[in-house]
Motif scaffolding. Structure first.
Motif, PDB file in Angstrom:
ATOM      1  N   THR A 852      24.142  26.822  19.906  1.00 55.63           N
ATOM      2  CA  THR A 852      24.677  25.464  20.057  1.00 55.63           C
ATOM      3  C   THR A 852      26.194  25.429  20.154  1.00 55.63           C
ATOM      4  OG1 THR A 852      24.877  25.101  17.664  1.00 55.63           O
ATOM      5  CG2 THR A 852      22.739  24.614  18.681  1.00 55.63           C
ATOM      6  N   GLY A 853      26.863  26.501  19.688  1.00 59.16           N
ATOM      7  CA  GLY A 853      28.318  26.514  19.680  1.00 59.16           C
ATOM      8  C   GLY A 853      28.933  25.706  18.565  1.00 59.16           C
ATOM      9  N   LYS A 854      28.112  25.139  17.684  1.00 61.62           N
ATOM     10  CA  LYS A 854      28.622  24.310  16.591  1.00 61.62           C
ATOM     11  C   LYS A 854      29.164  25.174  15.451  1.00 61.62           C
ATOM     12  CE  LYS A 854      25.666  20.269  17.378  1.00 61.62           C
ATOM     13  NZ  LYS A 854      24.639  19.376  16.779  1.00 61.62           N
ATOM     14  N   LEU A 855      30.196  24.638  14.804  1.00 59.51           N
ATOM     15  CA  LEU A 855      30.767  25.310  13.645  1.00 59.51           C
ATOM     16  C   LEU A 855      29.772  25.271  12.492  1.00 59.51           C
ATOM     17  CD1 LEU A 855      33.262  26.633  12.227  1.00 59.51           C
ATOM     18  CD2 LEU A 855      33.952  24.308  11.586  1.00 59.51           C
ATOM     19  N   VAL A 856      29.459  26.435  11.909  1.00 57.96           N
ATOM     20  CA  VAL A 856      28.498  26.524  10.811  1.00 57.96           C
ATOM     21  C   VAL A 856      29.217  26.533   9.466  1.00 57.96           C
ATOM     22  CG1 VAL A 856      26.689  27.936   9.752  1.00 57.96           C
ATOM     23  CG2 VAL A 856      26.837  27.746  12.246  1.00 57.96           C
ATOM     24  N   THR A 857      30.230  27.378   9.344  1.00 55.81           N
ATOM     25  CA  THR A 857      30.957  27.472   8.071  1.00 55.81           C
ATOM     26  C   THR A 857      32.252  28.237   8.316  1.00 55.81           C
ATOM     27  OG1 THR A 857      30.790  28.109   5.731  1.00 55.81           O
ATOM     28  CG2 THR A 857      29.895  29.656   7.330  1.00 55.81           C
ATOM     29  N   ARG A 858      33.081  28.279   7.281  1.00 56.82           N
ATOM     30  CA  ARG A 858      34.307  29.079   7.297  1.00 56.82           C
ATOM     31  C   ARG A 858      34.198  30.156   6.223  1.00 56.82           C
ATOM     32  NH1 ARG A 858      35.998  23.886   8.675  1.00 56.82           N
ATOM     33  NH2 ARG A 858      37.293  23.807  10.568  1.00 56.82           N
ATOM     34  N   LEU A 859      34.837  31.286   6.465  1.00 56.20           N
ATOM     35  CA  LEU A 859      34.765  32.409   5.534  1.00 56.20           C
ATOM     36  C   LEU A 859      36.023  32.468   4.666  1.00 56.20           C
ATOM     37  CD1 LEU A 859      33.167  35.057   7.927  1.00 56.20           C
ATOM     38  CD2 LEU A 859      32.027  33.469   6.369  1.00 56.20           C
ATOM     39  N   GLU A 860      36.343  33.648   4.160  1.00 55.47           N
ATOM     40  CA  GLU A 860      37.461  33.812   3.226  1.00 55.47           C
ATOM     41  C   GLU A 860      38.765  33.285   3.815  1.00 55.47           C
ATOM     42  OE1 GLU A 860      37.413  36.048  -0.193  1.00 55.47           O
ATOM     43  OE2 GLU A 860      35.990  34.436   0.223  1.00 55.47           O
ATOM     44  N   PRO A 861      39.450  32.362   3.129  1.00 61.08           N
ATOM     45  CA  PRO A 861      40.665  31.764   3.705  1.00 61.08           C
ATOM     46  C   PRO A 861      41.927  32.601   3.518  1.00 61.08           C
ATOM     47  CG  PRO A 861      40.146  30.711   1.625  1.00 61.08           C
ATOM     48  CD  PRO A 861      39.036  31.695   1.890  1.00 61.08           C
ATOM     49  N   ASP A 862      41.947  33.478   2.508  1.00 61.11           N
ATOM     50  CA  ASP A 862      43.197  34.140   2.133  1.00 61.11           C
ATOM     51  C   ASP A 862      43.149  35.644   2.353  1.00 61.11           C
ATOM     52  OD1 ASP A 862      44.291  31.681   1.276  1.00 61.11           O
ATOM     53  OD2 ASP A 862      43.199  31.872  -0.611  1.00 61.11           O
ATOM     54  N   ALA A 863      42.365  36.107   3.313  1.00 63.71           N
ATOM     55  CA  ALA A 863      42.271  37.534   3.580  1.00 63.71           C
ATOM     56  C   ALA A 863      42.018  37.738   5.071  1.00 63.71           C
ATOM     57  CB  ALA A 863      41.151  38.161   2.755  1.00 63.71           C
ATOM     58  N   TYR A 864      42.286  38.965   5.547  1.00 60.03           N
ATOM     59  CA  TYR A 864      42.115  39.273   6.963  1.00 60.03           C
ATOM     60  C   TYR A 864      40.764  39.957   7.164  1.00 60.03           C
ATOM     61  CZ  TYR A 864      42.827  41.354  11.558  1.00 60.03           C
ATOM     62  OH  TYR A 864      42.678  41.727  12.854  1.00 60.03           O
TER      63      TYR A 864
END
Length: 946
Positions: A852-864
């Motif tokens: 679908t191309g929809k955003l599912v979730t975001r992962l770790e914000p403070d690491a690469y």
């Protein structure tokens, strides 16, 4: 300018006041410990013996839900009682803000309050009455527990009871007002002028007479039932939000809408005007709360209604409301599970591994019903962390937190670490550090100067009441006793014990069998002893024996320091006849004596050759030195560095380096334990950190023995323990080769350790195959280890697009080719069966549904994000933190975190996880299913019970 009391306590600010006096927040000048000082408003010149008797009784109290009372001092006509500072706020404050508490919350506090009253009322000879229980005298700690405070009007009960001194309107029993309803009708009672004054509406009524009140017919005395009434009135306010009427006969009944009928009945019985109709003891009332579940009529009715309820629910489902009902219930239980997962993390941070496992299990119910939600990922993550299944680095891990009845005055481990001892107010408690079980509780000299130390795993020598005592734990008996003692020292060979009692100007030296070997005369001098020896030991005095007990080092209050020959010879060595130094520490290493001395501004550290009678080295600075010297060596810390000092050459070997200054340390054969304001850390003898506890408690007392560490704070009633864990190695290598990543070849026969400018190829057993320098390293853009079709290689990408490939079999250059010039933004995309995961250099990785191309979730914000690997139904993400550390996360099919993977370095083609401790070892673990974790938790708790 701040006010100093008794040269010991600095008043920081006023934090309360009432009919009994003014309450201040203070600080012990020497120890830096926060305290509460209660300035009593009663006339000191009129009845000082009353105040002294009260505080002397209270100083002997030691209970989890009661603050420790330390001191009783008079300054400029004002009497101050010094006691524990309890962090938090009193319960009257949220009540004034209009906050309401759940029934379960208040029941928990009720049980804690009643446990405290059980303890007070049972104190010999006839018990102690608090006399002013109310919400403002219940402190709520950050941990959610209560402490019963403000004992300045507490009363020691006589055989018949106690006369009243003070009480608070609405919470006081009729007896407090001089009204006796016992055995009388509802309209009868005996009153005195205190009851008349009550009608003038004072907040607190204080008796002005020295004796009891009487109307001419009978004296009205207080007893434990008076405290029970006040406890009931306090609970009434907490349950209902309403302050109860001051007349017991006018108290409005608690409605069934506010609390359950069974709870209301307990409170109503506690507040009966006739004391004969109340609960007769706090223990009786406590049992009523503990048996609420089985006694609640609703619990009994629930069983009879189960069949009808099931039918009713079925009708609800048929009517279309069932799914909404279930959904709401599942949402509620999911939130509860997430809260329990948070409690698990908090418990683990405090070193309570068992508690962490139990909280996580509560968040993961094994018997799932219709209303139960799916297992929350947060709960599984908490359980995996509590069990430590993916933390495979050899080192020290939090193993247990042993609760104490009060804050410790001293704490230590036995030589092999199989026993732990804590000195509390007036007693010494011995524990099994593996199980947390208490093995002994021994009466001790009631002084914070009292020492306790182990001669071996089964023998404890401690400052008993009026006598130095040697105790055999397995036989539960004293082997011998000596003269009164507080400070104790033992020789390294265990043959000799020396002891000093408070400010006495002599030391008594004993053989291991208790026979007296010598008396060392201090020639009228004495060790530095605090004026109030019941509060805490600042440990300014030095008392130490050498290896065979032939020399005794003693510091004195006048700044003197001397080594005494205990054999009767002429081997005394005077180091300071007197000085400005106020703090001494140190000990013996073979023929050497090392010490540090500080006057609060300047500090000196020196080493003495006792055989030659000369100094071999010395340091001076304005920053304090800390010294430990024993048969293993001489150890010195200053600022944030700990070193071993060679007494001959002065050479220093670094043992620990920390970000913050080292406040205390202890060194043992296995390494060092250091305490800073950030927590406690463990280092091996190569200065490599092996473990840490970041609970925030000060490490006032530290010990290391038998693969176990102990840390305790003067401010926290607990012993924190860590244990060494070892795990089998998959691959070993030379840790001297610095590297960023470690990867296994596809066939598992080699491991490649690489960084941007070089790599090392090793065989699985650790021998080096080859070292390769990467040419033009400054132009390297990226490196990736590849495994495809059974082959493995390191791919090096340059800024101009050149790609070189190095074999993971022998390290040879497999070839090079010109590729496109990298964009330079380090943007990457990763793909799994269901998701596309984007990873910008600066920004949070995002997960998109590939269909679908929809955003599912975001992962770790403070690491690469560096790698994404799909293993069956799991997804494993690998990261580099802002501090440069590598780690991974185990995700479920919806990209929810199931476990932390510290130091993850690789994932084998078979789906095994590989971890690099950066100290020469790679270790391997499978991925644990939830059922496996539950089984491990169950086994862990079974072992705990054993």
């Amino acid at each position: 300018m701040s006010q100093i009391i008794a040269d010991s306590y600095e008043i920081l600010q006023q934090i309360g006041s009432g009919g009994g006096g003014v309450v201040y927040l203070g600080r012990h000048l020497r120890l830096g410990k926060l305290v509460v000082l209660k300035a009593d408003r009663r006339d000191l010149t009129a009845r000082p013996e009353v105040l002294r008797r009260e505080v002397d009784a209270l100083k002997n109290l030691s209970h989890t839900y009661i603050p420790q009372v330390y001191d009783f001092v008079a300054e400029n006509g004002v009497v101050y009682t010094v006691m524990d500072y309890i962090e938090g706020e009193s319960l009257d404050k949220p009540l004034k803000r209009g906050e309401r508490f759940s029934q379960a919350q208040v029941i928990k506090w009720a049980c804690q309050l009643l446990e405290a009253l059980c303890y007070l009322h049972s104190r010999p000879p006839h018990g102690i009455l608090h006399s002013d229980i109310k919400p403002s005298n219940l402190m709520l700690t950050p941990q959610g527990d209560i402490r019963l405070i403000d004992f300045n009007i507490a009363l020691a009960l006589g055989e018949e009871g106690a006369v009243r001194v003070g009480f608070s309107r609405g919470y006081a029993s009729p007896e407090h007002y001089g009204i006796d309803y016992s055995g009388l009708g509802a309209t009868q009672g005996v009153r005195d002028e205190a009851a008349t004054r009550l009608e003038e509406d004072p907040a607190t009524v204080v008796s002005t007479g020295a004796g009891s009140s009487s109307t001419g017919r009978r004296t009205v005395l207080l007893d434990v039932r008076s405290d029970i009434y006040s406890a009931g009135a306090t609970l009434y306010h907490l349950f209902t939000g309403r302050r109860p009427a001051q007349d017991a006969k006018e108290v409005e009944a608690i409605s069934s809408k506010e609390v359950s009928p069974a709870v209301a009945a307990i409170v109503q019985k506690a507040m009966e005007p006739d004391p004969d109709k109340r609960w007769q003891t706090a223990a009786e009332m406590l049992r009523a709360f503990e048996r609420l579940h089985e006694n609640d009529p609703r619990t009994r009715r629930r069983k009879r209604r189960m069949a009808a309820t099931a039918g009713l629910l079925a009708l609800c489902f048929l009517a279309g409301g069932g799914m909404t009902f279930v959904g709401l219930k599942q949402m509620e239980r999911t939130q509860n599970a997430m809260a329990l997962a948070g409690y698990s993390a908090d418990a683990l941070e405090q070193g309570d591994v068992t508690g962490a496992i139990q909280y996580a299990l509560q968040a993961l119910p094994q018997k799932r019903g219709l209303l139960d939600p799916d297992d929350t990922p947060q709960a599984q993550r908490a359980l995996a962390k509590a069990l430590g299944v993916y933390d495979l680095t050899d080192g020290y891990r939090a193993s247990r937190s042993i609760p104490l009845a009060s804050e410790p005055l001293k704490a230590t481990l036995s030589p092999e670490g199989t026993r732990a001892a804590a000195v509390l107010q007036g007693k010494v408690c011995v524990y099994d550090p593996q199980t947390g079980a208490q093995l002994a509780e021994l009466e001790a000299e009631n002084s914070a100067l009292s020492d306790a130390l182990f001669l071996d795993e089964d023998t404890l020598v401690y400052a008993g009441p009026g006598a130095l005592t040697c105790y055999r734990l397995t036989e539960d008996r004293a082997l011998w006793s000596g003269q009164p003692a507080t400070a104790i020292a033992r020789s390294a060979d265990g043959s000799t014990v020396a002891a000093v009692y408070k400010e006495e100007s002599r030391a008594v030296v004993y053989a291991a069998d208790g026979s007296q070997r010598a008396v060392v005369d201090f020639n009228g001098r004495q060790q530095a002893v605090t004026v109030n020896d019941g509060f805490a030991d600042p440990e300014d005095a030095l008392l130490a024996l050498n290896g065979d007990g032939s020399l005794l080092a003693v510091s004195f209050a006048d700044g003197g320091l001397e080594l005494f020959d205990t054999t009767g010879g002429d081997g005394d060595i005077q180091l300071f006849d007197g000085s400005d130094y106020t703090h001494f520490e140190g000990g013996f290493y073979g023929k050497y004596f090392a010490f540090a001395a500080t006057d609060g501004g300047d500090s000196v550290c020196a080493v003495i050759d006792t055989a030659a009678g000369e100094q071999t080295g010395a340091f001076a600075d304005q920053t304090p030195f800390h010294v430990q010297s024993d048969e293993s060596g001489i150890y010195v810390s200053q600022d944030n560095v700990l070193v071993r000092l060679d007494p001959k050459t002065g050479a220093q070997t670094e043992l620990a380096y920390t970000e913050k200054d080292i406040d205390a340390f202890v060194h043992g054969a296995e390494g060092s334990v250091v305490a800073t304001e950030d927590g406690v850390r463990v280092f091996n003898n190569q200065a490599v950190e092996l473990g840490r506890s970041d609970g925030g408690d000060r490490g006032d007392f530290l010990a290391l023995a038998g693969g176990r560490t102990l840390a305790a704070s003067r401010d926290v009633p607990a012993l924190r323990l860590m244990e060494r864990e070892e795990h089998p190695a998959l691959v070993t290598y030379d840790p001297a080769f610095a590297h960023d990543e470690a990867r296994l070849s596809a066939d598992g026969r080699t491991v490649m350790l690489f960084r941007y400018d070089a790599f090392r190829l090793c065989r699985a057993e650790g021998s080096v195959l080859t070292d390769v320098t990467i040419p033009e390293a400054q132009q390297v853009y990226d490196q990736q280890f590849r495994r495809e079709n059974g082959d493995s290689w390191l791919e090096v990408v340059y800024n101009d697009g050149l790609v070189r490939r190095y074999s993971a079999v022998d390290g040879s250059l497999m070839g090079e080719e010109q590729g496109p010039v990298p964009s330079g933004d380090q943007y990457e995309e990763f793909f799994t069966d269901r998701f596309k995961i984007t990873s910008p250099l600066h920004g949070t990785p995002e997960v998109y549904d590939r269909e679908t191309g929809k955003l599912v979730t975001r992962l770790e914000p403070d690491a690469y994000l560096t790698y994404v690997t799909q293993v069956g139904d799991y997804i494993i993400t690998e990261y580099i933190s802002a501090q440069g550390d590598r780690y991974g996360l185990l995700l479920d099919g919806n990209c929810q975190v199931l476990a932390d993977l510290p130091r993850l370095c690789d994932i084998t083609p078979e789906g095994k996880l590989v971890f690099d401790d950066k100290m020469g070892t790679l270790r391997e673990s499978r991925i644990y299913s939830l059922q496996e974790l539950l089984g491990l938790a169950e086994n862990s708790l079974k072992e705990e019970i054993k």
